[in-house]
Design a protein around this motif. Structure first.
Motif, PDB file in Angstrom:
ATOM      1  N   ILE A   1      28.525 -12.102  -4.533  1.00 13.06           N
ATOM      2  CA  ILE A   1      28.546 -13.796  -3.563  1.00 13.06           C
ATOM      3  C   ILE A   1      27.196 -13.755  -3.029  1.00 13.06           C
ATOM      4  CG2 ILE A   1      29.316 -14.685  -1.393  1.00 13.06           C
ATOM      5  CD1 ILE A   1      32.141 -13.303  -2.327  1.00 13.06           C
ATOM      6  N   VAL A   2      26.651 -12.530  -2.505  1.00 14.52           N
ATOM      7  CA  VAL A   2      25.100 -12.537  -2.145  1.00 14.52           C
ATOM      8  C   VAL A   2      24.310 -13.065  -2.996  1.00 14.52           C
ATOM      9  CG1 VAL A   2      23.482 -11.194  -1.194  1.00 14.52           C
ATOM     10  CG2 VAL A   2      25.605 -10.678  -0.630  1.00 14.52           C
ATOM     11  N   ALA A   3      24.315 -12.564  -4.326  1.00 10.78           N
ATOM     12  CA  ALA A   3      23.512 -12.989  -5.439  1.00 10.78           C
ATOM     13  C   ALA A   3      23.491 -14.514  -5.544  1.00 10.78           C
ATOM     14  CB  ALA A   3      23.963 -12.443  -6.914  1.00 10.78           C
ATOM     15  N   ALA A   4      24.895 -15.226  -5.403  1.00  7.81           N
ATOM     16  CA  ALA A   4      24.909 -16.577  -5.529  1.00  7.81           C
ATOM     17  C   ALA A   4      24.121 -17.287  -4.339  1.00  7.81           C
ATOM     18  CB  ALA A   4      26.188 -16.813  -5.631  1.00  7.81           C
ATOM     19  N   TYR A   5      24.316 -16.549  -3.296  1.00 10.29           N
ATOM     20  CA  TYR A   5      23.773 -17.251  -2.132  1.00 10.29           C
ATOM     21  C   TYR A   5      22.279 -17.220  -2.233  1.00 10.29           C
ATOM     22  CZ  TYR A   5      22.170 -17.365   2.604  1.00 10.29           C
ATOM     23  OH  TYR A   5      21.504 -17.610   3.986  1.00 10.29           O
ATOM     24  N   LYS A   6      21.750 -16.313  -3.023  1.00 10.54           N
ATOM     25  CA  LYS A   6      20.302 -16.336  -3.028  1.00 10.54           C
ATOM     26  C   LYS A   6      19.696 -17.318  -3.849  1.00 10.54           C
ATOM     27  CE  LYS A   6      19.088 -11.777  -1.287  1.00 10.54           C
ATOM     28  NZ  LYS A   6      18.341 -10.705  -1.100  1.00 10.54           N
ATOM     29  N   LYS A   7      20.524 -17.382  -4.950  1.00  6.12           N
ATOM     30  CA  LYS A   7      20.198 -18.569  -6.103  1.00  6.12           C
ATOM     31  C   LYS A   7      20.248 -19.998  -5.717  1.00  6.12           C
ATOM     32  CE  LYS A   7      21.451 -16.578 -10.532  1.00  6.12           C
ATOM     33  NZ  LYS A   7      22.482 -16.489 -11.420  1.00  6.12           N
ATOM     34  N   LEU A   8      20.993 -20.063  -4.445  1.00  7.26           N
ATOM     35  CA  LEU A   8      21.188 -21.462  -4.135  1.00  7.26           C
ATOM     36  C   LEU A   8      20.277 -22.003  -3.104  1.00  7.26           C
ATOM     37  CD1 LEU A   8      25.288 -21.257  -2.864  1.00  7.26           C
ATOM     38  CD2 LEU A   8      24.037 -22.511  -4.639  1.00  7.26           C
ATOM     39  N   GLY A   9      19.276 -21.000  -2.683  1.00  3.94           N
ATOM     40  CA  GLY A   9      18.077 -21.591  -2.072  1.00  3.94           C
ATOM     41  C   GLY A   9      18.412 -22.236  -0.724  1.00  3.94           C
TER      42      GLY A   9
END
Lengths: 578, 98
Positions: free
Chosen positions: B61-69
């Motif tokens: 989830i954290v990885a996704a959050y980082k991608k979402l900018g």
């Protein structure tokens, strides 16, 4: 606390004020005595039983008496600072009148008020009274010159009468002033000492308060009621050298102790505080009771310039099993009252007391407490308590009290204290007295679980399921079970993913489930890895492998220990109060 | 693990079912890999049927959050032990967890 200077002068003022009241009363008594004397003389004279050569002199006697009487009466209605003046002026006036009408050549009568004034410890007052007396004396000399002494020449009166008498008065005044001054110095010193003593008493009372606050509450029960205890400490003086204490040595060991410092009073109390803190401090780090005592002894020797020592009986009881390890450092053997009423003494060859011998190597002994067993710790203040006939309470008497009907620890402890009080029959306590009763309520046998599985992903859920099943059987809440699941998952997955670098290997899981705790051990024979050395991840590190999981586990359990032994990583975790 | 997603008022709503642990986290990771495009403004993760989250799940989830900018992720309907995992990870500050 008030500033010393202010309290000082307040106190001194009070003391002098009090003294003035006393001196007034005394002066008044002297004046009343003289008044009565004149009244008696007047009456005798009136009746013709006492004759002087002055005609109608009973009137003079009455006049003298009235002057004094007025002085005493007037003095009663004015403040005490003015009262002394009224009394003394009346006194001196009566002297003067007396001197005028009778052939009293002696100045003796004038010296009496001067002497009396010393009672006020006030140099100024004595001087003033002396001057007043001298003035009245001169007045009477002048008066007498015109009456009885008319036959004498002025020179004779001055040199043979007035001058020597003045010298007598002056010397009396000098001596009395000096005595008044010295008296005052003493009074000041005494009041200062009195103040110091009262300050010390306050400090001792405060120390006693601090000391009694330093002792833990006299009642205690472990979190899940495995053990309960009741204690009492009755000091002989305000502050005591005895103490009791209890603390958790580790998660499952309750330490209880009673101790007796070799002295009494303030020095013993200070040593007692030091001893208590040393033992508590030592018990925190020590793995066993004997180690705790050895460390505490070393600490105490460092801080012991006096020749004091402390005897104590310390025991660590496993609250799950009732197994008790104890050290007896020169103390009296406790009494173990079994659930069935049987009395046993926990006797051994005592070790040395604490605080003197560097080389002290205490040994621990053990005994087993069963459900319902009660242990009674006490100090010699109990057995050595004396009654008015000089007999001691004694161990026999103490055992007899314990032999009574089965009661809870509260009543057992209170019963011993009450029995000693009754035995003493009001005789004062010579030694501090401490009693501590502790009972073991439950032998809980924990559930043990041991698994040895291949370090594969599918093993993780097997471990979780097996432990969950046991947790359910001890009524662990679902919420807590979920948290424990996370812990198991994180640790096992870590082993599966990293321990063997893709090679085959095993992981062992041991679990111990108690009434309100779970202890788990995870072992693997993979590469050495201490998860406790993993730093807490920052927000940016959340993506780095490994860090977050161990961080989660660390926050979910009470304690976590790691060791690498015999080629195995061994991680032990404990979660309490699920 | 089952993953169902839908677009609602510009938000990508993802409903999960099962355990979010080391074995299933990659499935969610793959889902994010495929579906993170510009068509939504925020992500809502529905955890109603999730009863277990481990650190691996969180990492995805954290990885996704980082991608979402900067586009926010909120988590709804989580149970108390899942909330505890997020709290202990210090992620209450980053995600809106309900």
């Amino acid at each position: 606390m008030k500033k010393p200077g202010i309290t000082d002068s307040f106190l001194l003022k009070d003391v002098l004020k009090k003294n003035e009241v006393h001196a007034n009363r005394y002066s008044e008594r002297i004046v009343i005595f003289l008044f009565l004397f004149y009244v008696v003389i007047a009456v005798l004279n009136y009746l013709g039983l006492y004759e002087r050569d002055v005609p109608d002199n009973y009137q003079i006697y009455f006049a003298l008496a009235s002057i004094l009487g007025v002085g005493v009466l007037a003095g009663r209605f004015i403040p005490s600072s003015a009262q002394k003046w009224v009394l003394f002026v009346a006194f001196i006036l009566s002297n003067a009148v007396c001197r005028c009408f009778f052939y009293v050549f002696s100045t003796l009568i004038y010296t009496i008020p001067i002497f009396l004034s010393v009672a006020y410890y006030n140099k100024k007052f004595t001087w003033r009274i002396s001057i007043v007396a001298w003035c009245f004396f001169l007045a009477t000399v002048a008066f007498v010159r015109n009456t009885h002494l008319a036959s004498h020449s002025i020179e004779f009166i001055l040199f043979a009468s007035a001058l020597p008498q003045t010298i007598v008065l002056l010397l009396s005044a000098l001596v009395c002033t000096r005595i008044a001054g010295l008296g005052r110095v003493l009074v000041v010193k005494q009041s200062k000492n009195a103040q110091k003593i009262s300050q010390m008493e306050q400090e001792i009372a405060l120390s006693a308060h601090i000391q009694s606050n330093a002792l833990p509450l006299p009642e205690y029960a472990t979190a899940n009621g495995e053990m309960s205890l009741k204690a009492a400490m009755i000091p002989a003086k305000e502050v005591a050298g005895d103490f009791y204490d209890y603390f958790m040595i580790n998660d499952f060991t309750l330490g209880v102790l009673v101790a007796d410092v070799s002295d009494k009073g303030v020095p013993a109390a200070m040593f007692m505080m030091s001893a208590r803190n040393s033992i508590r401090y030592a018990a925190q780090d020590a793995k066993t009771v004997e180690e705790a005592i050895r460390i505490a002894n070393k600490l105490l020797i460092q801080n012991n310039d006096g020749d004091m020592f402390v005897t104590l009986w310390l025991c660590g009881i496993d609250i799950r099993t009732g197994l008790a390890h104890y050290v007896n450092a020169g103390h009296l053997p406790p009494i173990l009252k079994r659930a069935n009423g049987r009395i046993e003494m926990i006797e051994n060859e005592p070790d040395l007391f604490l605080g003197v011998f560097e080389s002290m190597e205490p040994r621990a002994y053990f005994f087993q407490m069963q459900k319902g067993d009660q242990l009674l710790l006490y100090t010699d203040g109990v057995t050595d308590a004396e009654n008015i006939y000089g007999a001691s309470f004694g161990l026999g008497h103490l055992i007899q009290v314990c032999r009574g009907d089965r009661v809870d620890v509260d009543l057992l402890c209170d019963g011993v204290v009450k029995a000693v009080h009754e035995f003493r029959e009001g005789r004062e306590i010579f030694d501090d007295m401490t009693v501590l009763a502790v009972e073991f309520h439950e032998n809980f046998v924990p559930i043990y679980l041991k698994m040895d599985l291949p370090a594969k992903q599918e093993s993780v859920s097997k471990v979780i399921d097996a432990i969950n099943e046991k947790l359910e059987s001890v009524d662990c809440s679902e919420e807590n079970r979920k948290i424990i699941d996370v812990v198991i998952d994180e640790i096992c997955v870590n082993i599966v993913d990293y321990a063997y670098d893709g090679q085959d290997g095993n992981m062992e899981v041991e679990a111990e489930i108690g009434p309100n705790y779970i202890k788990m051990k995870f072992l693997d024979s993979g590469k050495e890895f201490n998860p406790l050395l993993v730093k807490e991840p920052s927000e940016d590190d959340l993506l780095v492998e490994g860090g977050l999981g161990i961080h989660l586990v660390r926050n979910m359990v009470g304690s976590m220990e790691y060791e690498y032994r015999d080629g195995k990583n061994c991680l032990t975790i404990l979660r309490k109060n699920y | 693990m089952q993953i169902e997603s839908s677009l609602e008022n510009g938000a990508l709503k993802v409903a999960l079912d099962g355990r979010l642990d080391s074995t299933t986290a990659d499935e969610l990771g793959a889902f994010f890999e495929k579906n993170l495009d510009d068509k939504f403004t925020n992500i809502i993760l529905d955890f109603e049927k999730i009863d277990f989250v481990s650190s691996k799940g969180i990492r995805v989830i954290v990885a996704a959050y980082k991608k979402l900018g900067g586009r926010p992720i909120s988590i709804v309907n989580s149970n108390s032990s899942v909330k505890e995992v997020f709290r202990l990870s210090g992620l209450f500050k980053v995600f809106d967890v309900k």
